[in-house]
Design an enzyme around this catalytic site. Structure first.
Site, PDB file in Angstrom:
ATOM      1  N   GLU A  16      -7.221   0.399   0.397  1.00  0.00           N
ATOM      2  CA  GLU A  16      -5.869  -0.114   0.620  1.00  0.00           C
ATOM      3  C   GLU A  16      -4.985   0.186  -0.586  1.00  0.00           C
ATOM      4  O   GLU A  16      -5.354  -0.120  -1.721  1.00  0.00           O
ATOM      5  CB  GLU A  16      -5.963  -1.623   0.847  1.00  0.00           C
ATOM      6  CG  GLU A  16      -4.664  -2.369   0.824  1.00  0.00           C
ATOM      7  CD  GLU A  16      -3.841  -2.155   2.061  1.00  0.00           C
ATOM      8  OE1 GLU A  16      -2.962  -1.248   2.008  1.00  0.00           O
ATOM      9  OE2 GLU A  16      -4.035  -2.891   3.048  1.00  0.00           O
ATOM     10  N   HIS A  43      -1.452  -0.560  -0.222  1.00  0.00           N
ATOM     11  CA  HIS A  43      -0.389  -1.551  -0.078  1.00  0.00           C
ATOM     12  C   HIS A  43       1.002  -0.995  -0.384  1.00  0.00           C
ATOM     13  O   HIS A  43       1.872  -1.716  -0.883  1.00  0.00           O
ATOM     14  CB  HIS A  43      -0.666  -2.769  -0.968  1.00  0.00           C
ATOM     15  CG  HIS A  43      -1.568  -3.780  -0.332  1.00  0.00           C
ATOM     16  ND1 HIS A  43      -2.667  -4.318  -0.972  1.00  0.00           N
ATOM     17  CD2 HIS A  43      -1.542  -4.354   0.886  1.00  0.00           C
ATOM     18  CE1 HIS A  43      -3.287  -5.176  -0.180  1.00  0.00           C
ATOM     19  NE2 HIS A  43      -2.622  -5.218   0.960  1.00  0.00           N
ATOM     20  N   GLU A  62      -4.850   3.666   2.854  1.00  0.00           N
ATOM     21  CA  GLU A  62      -3.912   2.914   3.682  1.00  0.00           C
ATOM     22  C   GLU A  62      -2.596   2.688   2.943  1.00  0.00           C
ATOM     23  O   GLU A  62      -2.591   2.294   1.774  1.00  0.00           O
ATOM     24  CB  GLU A  62      -4.548   1.580   4.043  1.00  0.00           C
ATOM     25  CG  GLU A  62      -3.662   0.667   4.869  1.00  0.00           C
ATOM     26  CD  GLU A  62      -4.414  -0.569   5.327  1.00  0.00           C
ATOM     27  OE1 GLU A  62      -3.756  -1.601   5.556  1.00  0.00           O
ATOM     28  OE2 GLU A  62      -5.657  -0.528   5.449  1.00  0.00           O
ATOM     29  N   GLU A  71       1.234  -1.480   9.470  1.00  0.00           N
ATOM     30  CA  GLU A  71       1.319  -2.937   9.557  1.00  0.00           C
ATOM     31  C   GLU A  71       2.726  -3.451   9.329  1.00  0.00           C
ATOM     32  O   GLU A  71       3.063  -4.569   9.750  1.00  0.00           O
ATOM     33  CB  GLU A  71       0.364  -3.594   8.564  1.00  0.00           C
ATOM     34  CG  GLU A  71       0.761  -3.430   7.106  1.00  0.00           C
ATOM     35  CD  GLU A  71      -0.230  -4.081   6.158  1.00  0.00           C
ATOM     36  OE1 GLU A  71       0.097  -5.166   5.629  1.00  0.00           O
ATOM     37  OE2 GLU A  71      -1.321  -3.517   5.952  1.00  0.00           O
ATOM     38  N   HIS A  93      -3.948  -4.171  12.333  1.00  0.00           N
ATOM     39  CA  HIS A  93      -3.873  -5.044  11.165  1.00  0.00           C
ATOM     40  C   HIS A  93      -4.065  -6.486  11.632  1.00  0.00           C
ATOM     41  O   HIS A  93      -3.520  -6.901  12.649  1.00  0.00           O
ATOM     42  CB  HIS A  93      -2.500  -4.874  10.515  1.00  0.00           C
ATOM     43  CG  HIS A  93      -2.253  -5.731   9.328  1.00  0.00           C
ATOM     44  ND1 HIS A  93      -1.437  -6.838   9.371  1.00  0.00           N
ATOM     45  CD2 HIS A  93      -2.713  -5.643   8.059  1.00  0.00           C
ATOM     46  CE1 HIS A  93      -1.383  -7.394   8.169  1.00  0.00           C
ATOM     47  NE2 HIS A  93      -2.156  -6.699   7.354  1.00  0.00           N
TER      48      HIS A  93
END
Length: 382
Positions: A190, A192, A216, A242, A292
Site C-alpha cells: 500500500e 496510500h 496500491e 478506493e 476496498h
C-alpha cells in the site's frame, strides 16, 4: 411494501467511526447498511436526515435502481463521497430487505454463484514499531492465523518522496515481511497515494525482487495521467480506486489502462448494485476487482455478496481479525476466514443482524486518522 423509517447508529473505535443505517418497512422487514467515514461522520448523518424524507421514505425497497437515481441526481449538485456513501448505506439495506423477503442471499439475486470461496487478505495487522524484526513477527502471526495474503504500508508518514535512509528502511520492512510469509503468500504493498510518479516508480522498482502482488495508490488519486505513467514504467501490477466514488469516474482509468486491479469501496460508491455494474465494465477491460473494505461486519457481508457472484473478483480486504476485532459483534453473521478464505454466505439478505445495544456501548470517538503523522500505523492502539 414501503420504507417507513430510517435509523442511524455510530460505533466508535480508536481510529475510525462506523456508521450503520437501519431501514424499516411497513411490513416489519428490516435491512441494514454500513459505511466508514474518516472525519465526515456528522456530515453523512446530516445528509441522510435531509435525504430520507425527500428520496427514501414511502418508497418500495424493491425499487433499488430508482432509489439510487433519485438520491444521486434529484438534488442536482454533483454527488461526492458523502452523498455516494449515504446512497450506499440505504442501497445495501434495501438489498438486505429484498433478500429477506425472497428468502435468498443477495448474490442469488445478482446472477448466482461464481465463487464459493472468497480469498481474503489481512490488513490492520502491523500496529508495531517500524523495525524489520517487528514487522517480521507481526506478519508471522497473520499466516499462523491461516491467511494466504496480507497488505502493508511500510512508508511511515512519507509524502512526495522519501529520504534515502527512509527508502531503504521501507524496503527492508517489505523484505522482512516476505521473509516471514514465504514465497507463496500474496504480499500487497500500500502506498496510500503518497508519492510523485517518479518516486513511486523508483520504489516499485526496488520492491520488485520481493514479488508484490500489487502496489496500491502509488500517486494521489486525482490525476489518472500520473497513475498511468507509473503503470507504464513498473513491472508490478497497479491497484487503485478506493477514493473514486462514482463508477462513471472509472471510465478514464479504463481508457488509459492506468491500473490492473480496481478497488471500489461499496460503502462509498453507491452500494452493491453500483459496484456490480462497475465490475462488469472492468471485466470488459480484463481488469480484476478487489473491493476496498475498512468497515465492520455489515460492509464485509455486503462485499461477500458481491464477491460470490462476480467473475473478475480477485481478493477481499479484511481488517477485523487484527484491528478492532470487537466490532464483529455489531452485526453477527459474517463467516470467519478459514485457511485464507471466506465461504460464500447462505443466509437470506446480507446474512447479518444489527445489534444496536452493542453499538451504544461503543459511542463514536473523535478519532483523527492521519496517514502523514508519525506512528499512524498504531491505529490508536498507542
Amino acid at each position: 411494501m414501503k420504507i417507513s423509517a430510517i435509523d442511524t447508529y455510530v460505533l466508535g473505535t480508536p481510529w475510525r467511526n462506523l456508521t450503520y443505517v437501519q431501514v424499516s418497512t411497513d411490513e416489519g422487514l428490516i435491512g441494514v447498511g454500513e459505511t466508514r467515514m474518516l472525519g465526515h461522520t456528522r456530515a453523512l448523518l446530516g445528509y441522510l436526515a435531509e435525504a430520507a424524507p425527500k428520496h427514501v421514505l414511502g418508497h418500495d425497497p424493491f425499487d433499488i435502481e430508482a432509489l439510487v437515481q433519485r438520491m444521486k441526481y434529484r438534488d442536482f449538485g454533483r454527488a461526492g463521497e458523502i452523498v455516494m456513501s449515504g446512497i450506499a448505506c440505504i442501497e445495501m439495506a434495501c438489498w438486505d430487505i429484498v433478500g429477506k423477503a425472497l428468502n435468498q442471499p443477495v448474490w442469488r439475486l445478482l446472477g448466482g454463484l461464481v465463487n464459493d470461496r472468497i480469498k481474503a487478505y489481512a490488513n490492520g495487522w502491523y500496529t508495531v514499531e517500524r523495525e524489520p524484526e517487528e514487522f517480521h513477527a507481526a506478519a508471522r502471526r497473520v499466516v499462523e492465523r491461516g491467511y494466504r495474503a496480507l497488505k502493508v504500508d511500510p512508508f511511515g508518514p512519507g509524502k512526495w518522496e522519501l529520504t534515502p535512509a527512509e527508502r531503504r528502511r521501507s524496503i527492508e520492512l517489505v523484505e522482512a515481511v516476505r521473509d516471514a510469509v514465504g514465497p507463496d503468500v500474496e504480499l500487497l504493498v500500500e502506498m496510500h497515494g503518497r508519492f510523485t510518479a517518479a518516486e513511486a516508480v523508483r520504489i516499485a522498482t526496488a520492491l520488485a525482487p520481493f514479488d508484490p502482488a500489487w502496489v496500491e495508490e502509488p500517486v494521489p488519486p486525482e490525476n489518472l495521467a500520473a497513475l498511468a505513467s507509473v503503470h507504464d514504467k513498473v513491472t508490478i501490477p497497479v491497484a487503485t480506486g478506493e477514493r473514486i466514488h462514482d463508477r462513471i469516474e472509472f471510465r478514464e482509468l479504463f481508457e488509459r489502462r492506468a491500473a490492473d486491479v480496481i478497488q471500489p469501496d461499496i460503502g462509498h460508491t453507491g452500494g452493491i448494485g453500483e459496484v456490480r455494474k462497475l465490475a462488469a465494465t472492468a471485466e470488459t477491460h480484463f481488469i480484476q476487482v478487489a473491493p476496498h473494505n475498512v468497515g465492520g461486519p455489515v460492509l464485509t457481508a455486503a462485499n461477500l455478496q458481491l464477491a460470490t457472484c462476480t467473475p473478475n473478483f480477485k481478493i477481499q480486504e479484511h481488517f477485523n481479525d487484527f484491528a478492532d476485532e470487537f466490532v464483529k459483534a455489531a452485526a453477527p453473521g459474517v463467516p470467519e476466514v478459514v485457511d485464507g478464505y471466506f465461504t460464500a454466505p447462505t443466509a437470506p439478505g446480507l446474512g447479518v443482524t444489527l445489534n444496536p445495544e452493542f453499538i451504544a456501548e461503543h459511542p463514536p470517538t473523535e478519532a483523527n486518522f492521519d496517514l502523514y503523522a508519525e506512528g499512524w500505523q498504531y491505529r490508536g492502539t498507542r
